[in-house]
Design a protein around this motif. Sequence first.
Motif, PDB file in Angstrom:
ATOM      1  N   VAL A 127       0.841  -1.198   0.000  1.00 52.32           N
ATOM      2  CA  VAL A 127       0.000   0.000   0.000  1.00 52.32           C
ATOM      3  C   VAL A 127       0.872   1.243   0.000  1.00 52.32           C
ATOM      4  O   VAL A 127       2.075   1.180   0.250  1.00 52.32           O
ATOM      5  N   GLY A 128       0.259   2.386  -0.262  1.00 50.63           N
ATOM      6  CA  GLY A 128       0.939   3.666  -0.158  1.00 50.63           C
ATOM      7  C   GLY A 128       0.674   4.314   1.189  1.00 50.63           C
ATOM      8  O   GLY A 128      -0.252   3.934   1.921  1.00 50.63           O
ATOM      9  N   ALA A 129       1.480   5.318   1.530  1.00 53.98           N
ATOM     10  CA  ALA A 129       1.337   5.975   2.826  1.00 53.98           C
ATOM     11  C   ALA A 129      -0.013   6.663   2.959  1.00 53.98           C
ATOM     12  O   ALA A 129      -0.682   6.562   3.998  1.00 53.98           O
ATOM     13  N   GLY A 179       7.573   8.361   5.826  1.00 52.89           N
ATOM     14  CA  GLY A 179       7.627   7.011   6.365  1.00 52.89           C
ATOM     15  C   GLY A 179       7.538   6.968   7.879  1.00 52.89           C
ATOM     16  O   GLY A 179       6.804   6.154   8.452  1.00 52.89           O
ATOM     17  N   VAL A 180       8.292   7.852   8.538  1.00 49.23           N
ATOM     18  CA  VAL A 180       8.250   7.889  10.002  1.00 49.23           C
ATOM     19  C   VAL A 180       6.851   8.280  10.473  1.00 49.23           C
ATOM     20  O   VAL A 180       6.312   7.701  11.425  1.00 49.23           O
ATOM     21  N   GLY A 181       6.250   9.258   9.797  1.00 44.61           N
ATOM     22  CA  GLY A 181       4.889   9.653  10.161  1.00 44.61           C
ATOM     23  C   GLY A 181       3.902   8.522   9.982  1.00 44.61           C
ATOM     24  O   GLY A 181       3.013   8.312  10.817  1.00 44.61           O
ATOM     25  N   ALA A 182       4.048   7.760   8.890  1.00 45.77           N
ATOM     26  CA  ALA A 182       3.151   6.623   8.645  1.00 45.77           C
ATOM     27  C   ALA A 182       3.317   5.558   9.716  1.00 45.77           C
ATOM     28  O   ALA A 182       2.336   4.976  10.196  1.00 45.77           O
ATOM     29  N   ALA A 183       4.565   5.290  10.115  1.00 48.60           N
ATOM     30  CA  ALA A 183       4.821   4.266  11.135  1.00 48.60           C
ATOM     31  C   ALA A 183       4.227   4.670  12.477  1.00 48.60           C
ATOM     32  O   ALA A 183       3.569   3.858  13.156  1.00 48.60           O
ATOM     33  N   ALA A 205       6.550  -3.610  12.243  1.00 47.43           N
ATOM     34  CA  ALA A 205       7.697  -4.505  12.334  1.00 47.43           C
ATOM     35  C   ALA A 205       9.010  -3.762  12.204  1.00 47.43           C
ATOM     36  O   ALA A 205       9.981  -4.058  12.915  1.00 47.43           O
ATOM     37  N   ALA A 206       9.061  -2.777  11.293  1.00 46.99           N
ATOM     38  CA  ALA A 206      10.298  -2.023  11.082  1.00 46.99           C
ATOM     39  C   ALA A 206      10.046  -0.915  10.081  1.00 46.99           C
ATOM     40  O   ALA A 206       9.096  -0.973   9.287  1.00 46.99           O
ATOM     41  N   VAL A 207      10.910   0.083  10.128  1.00 49.91           N
ATOM     42  CA  VAL A 207      11.011   1.093   9.081  1.00 49.91           C
ATOM     43  C   VAL A 207      12.321   0.825   8.350  1.00 49.91           C
ATOM     44  O   VAL A 207      13.389   0.769   8.982  1.00 49.91           O
ATOM     45  N   ILE A 208      12.257   0.657   7.030  1.00 48.92           N
ATOM     46  CA  ILE A 208      13.430   0.294   6.236  1.00 48.92           C
ATOM     47  C   ILE A 208      13.854   1.489   5.404  1.00 48.92           C
ATOM     48  O   ILE A 208      13.015   2.148   4.771  1.00 48.92           O
ATOM     49  N   GLU A 209      15.143   1.773   5.403  1.00 48.08           N
ATOM     50  CA  GLU A 209      15.698   2.906   4.663  1.00 48.08           C
ATOM     51  C   GLU A 209      16.907   2.440   3.857  1.00 48.08           C
ATOM     52  O   GLU A 209      17.797   1.774   4.397  1.00 48.08           O
ATOM     53  N   VAL A 210      16.944   2.781   2.556  1.00 51.90           N
ATOM     54  CA  VAL A 210      18.069   2.367   1.720  1.00 51.90           C
ATOM     55  C   VAL A 210      19.314   3.211   1.976  1.00 51.90           C
ATOM     56  O   VAL A 210      20.444   2.755   1.750  1.00 51.90           O
ATOM     57  N   LEU A 211      19.137   4.445   2.431  1.00 45.96           N
ATOM     58  CA  LEU A 211      20.276   5.309   2.722  1.00 45.96           C
ATOM     59  C   LEU A 211      20.948   4.879   4.021  1.00 45.96           C
ATOM     60  O   LEU A 211      20.324   4.268   4.895  1.00 45.96           O
ATOM     61  N   ALA A 243      13.907  10.371  16.855  1.00 47.20           N
ATOM     62  CA  ALA A 243      13.828  10.142  18.295  1.00 47.20           C
ATOM     63  C   ALA A 243      12.460   9.595  18.681  1.00 47.20           C
ATOM     64  O   ALA A 243      12.351   8.694  19.525  1.00 47.20           O
ATOM     65  N   ALA A 244      11.412  10.129  18.036  1.00 39.97           N
ATOM     66  CA  ALA A 244      10.057   9.639  18.314  1.00 39.97           C
ATOM     67  C   ALA A 244       9.918   8.186  17.896  1.00 39.97           C
ATOM     68  O   ALA A 244       9.229   7.396  18.555  1.00 39.97           O
ATOM     69  N   LEU A 245      10.585   7.822  16.810  1.00 40.94           N
ATOM     70  CA  LEU A 245      10.547   6.439  16.354  1.00 40.94           C
ATOM     71  C   LEU A 245      11.198   5.524  17.386  1.00 40.94           C
ATOM     72  O   LEU A 245      10.672   4.452  17.715  1.00 40.94           O
ATOM     73  N   ALA A 246      12.335   5.965  17.901  1.00 42.80           N
ATOM     74  CA  ALA A 246      13.029   5.159  18.911  1.00 42.80           C
ATOM     75  C   ALA A 246      12.206   5.055  20.187  1.00 42.80           C
ATOM     76  O   ALA A 246      12.117   3.986  20.803  1.00 42.80           O
TER      77      ALA A 246
END
Length: 515
Positions: free
Chosen positions: A164-166, A193-197, A208-214, A223-226
Amino acid sequence: MPRLTDASAIDGKFAAPEEHAQVLVIGAGPAGTAAATQAAKLGAGVVLIDENPVDPGLMGLDTPLFYGGRMSGAARRRGGVTESLLAANPALEEAIELGVDVRLGITAWGLYVNGPALRALPAPMVGLADEERSWMCGFERLILATGARDVALAFPGWDQPGVVGANGLDALTRRYDAFAGRRIAVLGGGDIGVGAALAAQARGLEVAAVIEVLAEAPAGRLAALAEAGIPLLTGQTPLRAVGGRDGVERLIVADPDGEEIAIDCDTVCLAVGLAPAIELLNAAGGRIVPDTMRGGHAPALEGWATTLAGVFAAGDCAGLAASEADAAEQGRQAARQALGGAAEGTARPGPDAWAYQSAWFDALTRDADPATVVCQCEAVTRGDLLDMRAPRYLGDPTQAARARDLGTLIGDGPPNQDQVKRLTRAGMGPCQGRRCREQVALTLAQAAGIPVAQVPLALHRPPVRPLPLKVMADWDETAAMTEGWEIWFAIPGQWSAYDDIGTEREFVTPFGGEG
């Protein structure tokens, strides 16, 4: 000298719009609702329309957002969905109390204004449709607040239920309360992505996770994600989504050392970008400019005024607002400008959208399988794009077609999406390019070694939403219009009235020969 007229020309033959609005607002999100409310407070008569709740059939085509087949049965209960929409946007209540004519479930499929290529309209108008009919609504001022759509990038397995899309995920979880997934993996460590998570977790979903290619995620809220306990995996590339009977069951990614990691999930959320929803404006001839700091292609604006007289834009469709509060303020400013006030501001630049999308595209295509589907509607693969090959259901290519590929096409001149669409059918399906438009542009830019901003925008054409034929079939035209159609504008040498064509006599064909 008397003025010559063409009896079969369309001048003066268009029917007047069935209804008229002093201010017509398209889109009842934060920007559109605020615009309608502000216009009503200034004493204008306002009609506010929104296509939600979207017909489940359209949702299955990922229109207008990338829903990815993760709609629950609740999406079919129109009454319940309407309640959810109102609960998700309490500002609609104020608009209704102020006398705004709020209409939900109405699609705006075309915008028509007089201009260089069209001078015969009795008034500027928007084509509207519900489940039963279509009609025209004239306006004095139009405010477009059509939001943004999801940017999709292909990888093996993305063409199955559960990707799906965000914005599609947000609509299903927050606005519709009709999401069928439980555990998601988010692709994209940027703000989207962080906002969607974080939003998904707040709605009770497991992330489950946020994946980043960079190597480093570009988002400002890491910090909010952590704090939320959501894992962030950087430098990792999605390889494939593995599915079962109901769609996605896990995501396979490669870590920086090339080792494969399996992530159990039933949904993969593509959150690498959003694109301003400019379809109506572009199809009507409004000027669109490449502006990566506003999300990609966005309207040319003076304040909030577009290049079409009386037409304004605000919110994400004007260039990806920083927040819902920012979008609402844009809507209020656009309404004041539309009703004669001075321009108070314009869309502000954000992150470099194309640079981030290009980084993801390069990672996903570095060792891409040419059999990976890019255009789901027409089953066009990445290999088909590189070979400039029409879909296989059309049969084997001719010898001349085999001699052509993307390289020879680029050698003939600048790459053009519309030309690629005609050759490969990528973007011709019922989703109208919503899932493949950016991918085709990125493919052309990558192959030509040019910035994606130099790839011309693939043009939009009305209707900008798929419509059932029954909705359009009984759209009446004036008797004067009907009278002139059968002779194809009565251009001598191009056509003859059917009643005048005898079985024995010769006639001139549209190509200048004799038949």
